[in-house]
Structure formats: C-alpha cells, structure tokens
Write a protein that holds these residues in place. Structure first.
Motif, PDB file in Angstrom:
ATOM      1  N   ASN A 147       0.821  -1.203   0.000  1.00 31.03           N
ATOM      2  CA  ASN A 147       0.000   0.000   0.000  1.00 31.03           C
ATOM      3  C   ASN A 147       0.863   1.263   0.000  1.00 31.03           C
ATOM      4  N   PRO A 148       0.532   2.248  -0.837  1.00 31.61           N
ATOM      5  CA  PRO A 148       1.244   3.531  -0.748  1.00 31.61           C
ATOM      6  C   PRO A 148       0.911   4.234   0.558  1.00 31.61           C
ATOM      7  N   LYS A 149       1.817   5.073   1.015  1.00 35.70           N
ATOM      8  CA  LYS A 149       1.642   5.775   2.290  1.00 35.70           C
ATOM      9  C   LYS A 149       1.869   7.266   2.113  1.00 35.70           C
ATOM     10  N   GLY A 150       1.321   8.049   3.053  1.00 41.03           N
ATOM     11  CA  GLY A 150       1.540   9.497   3.061  1.00 41.03           C
ATOM     12  C   GLY A 150       1.074  10.172   1.782  1.00 41.03           C
ATOM     13  N   ARG A 151       1.934  11.013   1.236  1.00 41.29           N
ATOM     14  CA  ARG A 151       1.582  11.741   0.017  1.00 41.29           C
ATOM     15  C   ARG A 151       1.318  10.812  -1.159  1.00 41.29           C
ATOM     16  N   LYS A 152       2.017   9.678  -1.176  1.00 42.50           N
ATOM     17  CA  LYS A 152       1.804   8.726  -2.261  1.00 42.50           C
ATOM     18  C   LYS A 152       0.397   8.134  -2.199  1.00 42.50           C
ATOM     19  N   ALA A 153      -0.115   7.936  -0.995  1.00 35.63           N
ATOM     20  CA  ALA A 153      -1.479   7.421  -0.841  1.00 35.63           C
ATOM     21  C   ALA A 153      -2.492   8.445  -1.347  1.00 35.63           C
ATOM     22  N   ILE A 154      -2.265   9.696  -0.994  1.00 35.74           N
ATOM     23  CA  ILE A 154      -3.162  10.761  -1.460  1.00 35.74           C
ATOM     24  C   ILE A 154      -3.129  10.860  -2.981  1.00 35.74           C
ATOM     25  N   HIS A 155      -1.929  10.798  -3.550  1.00 37.39           N
ATOM     26  CA  HIS A 155      -1.801  10.888  -5.012  1.00 37.39           C
ATOM     27  C   HIS A 155      -2.514   9.733  -5.702  1.00 37.39           C
TER      28      HIS A 155
ATOM     29  N   LYS B 232       3.177 -10.858  -8.328  1.00 35.37           N
ATOM     30  CA  LYS B 232       3.745 -10.587  -9.648  1.00 35.37           C
ATOM     31  C   LYS B 232       2.672 -10.130 -10.625  1.00 35.37           C
ATOM     32  N   ARG B 233       1.464 -10.614 -10.449  1.00 37.37           N
ATOM     33  CA  ARG B 233       0.356 -10.175 -11.293  1.00 37.37           C
ATOM     34  C   ARG B 233      -0.006  -8.718 -11.009  1.00 37.37           C
ATOM     35  N   THR B 234       0.163  -8.295  -9.761  1.00 38.50           N
ATOM     36  CA  THR B 234      -0.360  -6.978  -9.352  1.00 38.50           C
ATOM     37  C   THR B 234       0.713  -6.016  -8.860  1.00 38.50           C
ATOM     38  N   ALA B 235       1.988  -6.293  -9.138  1.00 40.05           N
ATOM     39  CA  ALA B 235       3.056  -5.376  -8.717  1.00 40.05           C
ATOM     40  C   ALA B 235       2.795  -3.995  -9.312  1.00 40.05           C
TER      41      ALA B 235
ATOM     42  N   ARG C  95      -5.486   0.226  -0.822  1.00 38.99           N
ATOM     43  CA  ARG C  95      -6.335  -0.871  -0.394  1.00 38.99           C
ATOM     44  C   ARG C  95      -6.779  -0.687   1.048  1.00 38.99           C
ATOM     45  N   ARG C  96      -8.057  -0.952   1.277  1.00 41.38           N
ATOM     46  CA  ARG C  96      -8.617  -0.915   2.628  1.00 41.38           C
ATOM     47  C   ARG C  96      -9.494  -2.163   2.826  1.00 41.38           C
ATOM     48  N   SER C  97      -8.969  -3.297   2.389  1.00 42.61           N
ATOM     49  CA  SER C  97      -9.707  -4.567   2.438  1.00 42.61           C
ATOM     50  C   SER C  97      -9.732  -5.129   3.853  1.00 42.61           C
ATOM     51  N   MET C  98     -10.761  -5.941   4.140  1.00 47.94           N
ATOM     52  CA  MET C  98     -10.880  -6.589   5.437  1.00 47.94           C
ATOM     53  C   MET C  98     -11.511  -7.970   5.267  1.00 47.94           C
ATOM     54  N   PRO C  99     -11.127  -8.925   6.121  1.00 46.76           N
ATOM     55  CA  PRO C  99     -11.775 -10.239   6.085  1.00 46.76           C
ATOM     56  C   PRO C  99     -13.246 -10.142   6.487  1.00 46.76           C
ATOM     57  N   TRP C 100     -14.018 -11.133   6.040  1.00 49.84           N
ATOM     58  CA  TRP C 100     -15.425 -11.238   6.426  1.00 49.84           C
ATOM     59  C   TRP C 100     -15.745 -12.710   6.683  1.00 49.84           C
TER      60      TRP C 100
END
Length: 293
Positions: free
Chosen positions: A137-145, A206-209, A221-226
C-alpha cells in the motif's frame, strides 16, 4: 486533507460493516442523500454513490462507470451495480449495529438495503489464509496521489473512486495445498511475509506489482476479512483517483495480457463487483455539489 472523507486515508479499523443499497422505484433521491449527509461524517461512515443513483439524478460523474466483467480472457467476473455503498468503521459490534440502523433509516425513502457484510481485522492485518494483506500500500503523500481526485475543481477535488469485490475463499482447497504452493500462489512466505524472488509468474504479487505497469498502477487498499457462518473471505476495497489503475491490475489478474491467470483463482473467487464515487467533504459534511445538491 480537509476535503477528503477522512476514513479513506485512515488505517483499517478493528470492525467494519459494508452496506449496499438498490434504488426504490420512483424515489426522490435528493431528499434521501440530504438525510444521509446528517449521518455520514466521512470518518466512521464513508459513502460511495453508484452509477444507478447518479443517472437517476440526471447527473454524470466523469470516470464513474459500471464494473467490468469481461476482458477477453475467457474468465468472466461478476458485476453487481449497487446504487449506494456505506462503509461503517468501529470497534464495538453493538455500536456498529446501531449506526447501521441510523444509516438505513436516513435513506429508506429512496434506497433498499441489498447486502450487509461484516468485516474485521484478523491478527495484525492478515487475510483469512494467514497472509499479510496490503503490504505494498502507498503511504503518506503517495497514498493521497493514488487515491484522491485533484485538479478537477470544486465539488470533485477531494473525492475518490472505490472498487469493491467480495471474495469467497475455498478454505478446504487452500488447506489441501502444500505450504510451498500456498506461498507461490501469493508470492510471499506466510511466516515472515518475505517476497519470493523465484515465485512463478502466476503469483499474486507478480500479477499486481503496482510499479510494473506503465503507467504505474497504485491503488489504496482498505480490504478486510469477512465471515458468515462457516463461509468467509476478503472484502476487497481499493480507492483510486480513477478506476484505471485497478482495471490494469484486474486485466492482468485474469490473464488478458499474457494468458497467465492469477494463482488466487485456485482457492478464491469474487462473488460481487461494484464501482462507486465517494464525494468530497466541505465544512465537515459530504459535499454533493457535483450532484446539484
């Protein structure tokens, strides 16, 4: 950023509930959405509005569309176009229940509840298969961008687009896989989350790099188990400044680029797929100016 629903950028909570709604016939959506503004603070109640509701209002949000089902790979994905989506965040099941009732009551004149999915944080933030989720997951400014719309003008800046998929795991199938096959499916070692340099091309990472795409395809991403009874999986939630990065990843996952299907499909599958536009904030409330409200 004061014009962003703050729950989007916050870490995942201990508990969550995801509510999706369909439209009622002949409904006056404006009144229901105005009522929702009084309940949704963008922090413990994050709101996403789907294409059916946008069209019913006679509006258009550039970039919002219906979830794609077929990329020409032969693997067809489910598309479930809900009109409204609310992500409730909390730490107490009772509080989340009562908050759900408030949200449903606020929009009941125009929206009917479709699905209720209860999510939770597992261990330190793992999927129910035991693997750490959201490592890249990107963080900080990268997450906002990556996640937030900017430079589009008042009523749009600070908004976000969210892709939501409920994935159903086949736990028996996964348990039957040898530990090495499990690790190779993800591309990381379960015990220490270390990336496997020699993982096969079908490995999920490798599929999603995200940096391997042109342009780079970063999402937040903000996924959670259910769980529901003895069934369970991952409620995948990915925010973006558009859907382009998510679709680039999805296209590669289903093998549309090179015929290699993501190994995740060995033991899990999506049972839903929806797109929503998450309005920005203005003076502490949802900003619905883009919808003429």
């Amino acid at each position: 950023m004061s014009n962003v629903q703050p729950g989007i950028l916050a870490p995942v909570p201990e508990l969550a509930r995801y509510l999706s709604f369909s439209l009622k016939g002949g409904a006056k959506l404006g009144n229901a959405l105005r009522s929702l503004v009084d309940v949704a603070d963008g922090e413990i109640v994050i709101v996403g509005i789907g294409q059916p509701a946008i069209l019913a209002l006679g509006c258009r949000i550039r970039g919002l569309r219906i979830f794609p089902t077929d990329f020409g790979s032969g693997l067809v994905l489910p598309s479930t176009s809900s009109a409204l989506w609310c992500w409730l965040r909390g730490a107490d099941r009772g509080a989340v229940l009562h908050l759900s009732r408030k949200v449903i009551a606020a929009v009941s004149s125009s929206f009917s509840p479709e699905t209720v999915i209860d999510g939770f944080k597992y261990d330190t933030g793992r999927d129910l298969t035991g693997y750490v989720d959201g490592t890249e997951n990107p963080k900080g400014r990268k997450a906002i961008h990556a996640a937030i719309v900017q430079g589009q003008g008042a009523g749009l800046d600070g908004s976000s687009f969210v892709a939501v998929q409920q994935w159903l795991h086949d736990f028996d199938r996964f348990a039957s896989m040898a530990a090495k096959e499990q690790d190779n499916s993800i591309g990381r070692r379960k015990r220490d989350n270390k990336e496997l340099a020699a993982a096969p091309r079908s490995a999920h990472i490798k599929r999603t790099a995200q940096e391997s795409f042109a342009p780079e395809a970063f999402v937040l991403r903000r996924s959670m188990p259910w769980t529901d009874g003895m069934s369970g999986g991952l409620n995948f939630v990915a925010f973006g400044k558009s859907f382009d990065a998510f679709e680039a990843q999805l296209r590669r996952m289903v093998g549309a680029e090179d015929g290699v299907t993501d190994a995740l499909f060995k033991f899990t599958r999506p049972v839903s797929g929806s797109y929503f536009w998450c309005p920005p904030m203005r003076k502490g409330k949802l900003d619905l100016r883009a919808l003429g409200l």
